[in-house]
Design an enzyme around this catalytic site. Structure first.
Site, PDB file in Angstrom:
ATOM      1  N   GLY A  17       0.812  -1.177   0.242  1.00 44.38           N
ATOM      2  CA  GLY A  17       0.056  -0.006  -0.033  1.00 44.38           C
ATOM      3  C   GLY A  17       0.956   1.348   0.073  1.00 44.38           C
ATOM      4  N   ASP A  18       1.987   1.171   0.608  1.00 47.19           N
ATOM      5  CA  ASP A  18       2.905   2.394   0.740  1.00 47.19           C
ATOM      6  C   ASP A  18       3.361   2.707  -0.679  1.00 47.19           C
ATOM      7  OD1 ASP A  18       4.667   4.400   2.078  1.00 47.19           O
ATOM      8  OD2 ASP A  18       6.237   3.146   1.468  1.00 47.19           O
ATOM      9  N   ALA A  19       3.761   1.487  -1.590  1.00 44.64           N
ATOM     10  CA  ALA A  19       4.349   1.788  -2.638  1.00 44.64           C
ATOM     11  C   ALA A  19       2.940   2.088  -3.752  1.00 44.64           C
ATOM     12  CB  ALA A  19       4.850   0.307  -3.200  1.00 44.64           C
TER      13      ALA A  19
END
Length: 127
Positions: A17-19
């Site tokens: 999700g960060d990416a």
């Protein structure tokens, strides 16, 4: 009855999700500031990719999330954490929950992820 394939651990989903959020945010920066210097675009990205801003986004999005989505936020938020260098523990937990949500939506429901990004886009508009 067919079973859904198992999902990765919430920490892995938060990493994904960060990416996903970072890529989406970079695309937004390119669209918003096509003639800006790399330095000013980078500054904007830092402001909007940090954990504190992600925590604000989660607060903004929470009323629109389903029980299933809130469950994934909770799973990400409740992961064991090491001390955050720049954020409070609560901010780190909230941003990890936000990232886990984006990770699970990326894997299971790209249409809903696009809706969430639409809400975030609207939240960014006045800024």
């Amino acid at each position: 009855m067919t079973s859904q394939p198992s999902l990765p651990h919430p920490r892995v989903l938060a990493l994904l999700g960060d990416a996903v959020y970072e890529l989406w945010l970079r695309e937004q920066a390119v669209e918003r500031f096509p003639q800006a210097s790399a330095r000013s675009v980078h500054h904007w990205l830092i402001q909007h990719a940090c954990g504190a801003f992600q925590a604000k986004l989660l607060v903004h999005l929470t009323p629109t999330l389903s029980e299933y989505e809130l469950d994934w936020v909770r799973r990400g938020r409740n992961l064991p954490m090491t001390s955050a260098r720049r954020n409070t523990r609560l901010t780190t937990q909230q941003s990890t929950g936000f990232e886990a949500l984006l990770g699970v939506l990326h894997m299971q429901n790209p249409h809903r992820l696009a809706e969430i990004f639409g809400q975030i886009h609207a939240f960014l508009a006045p800024q």
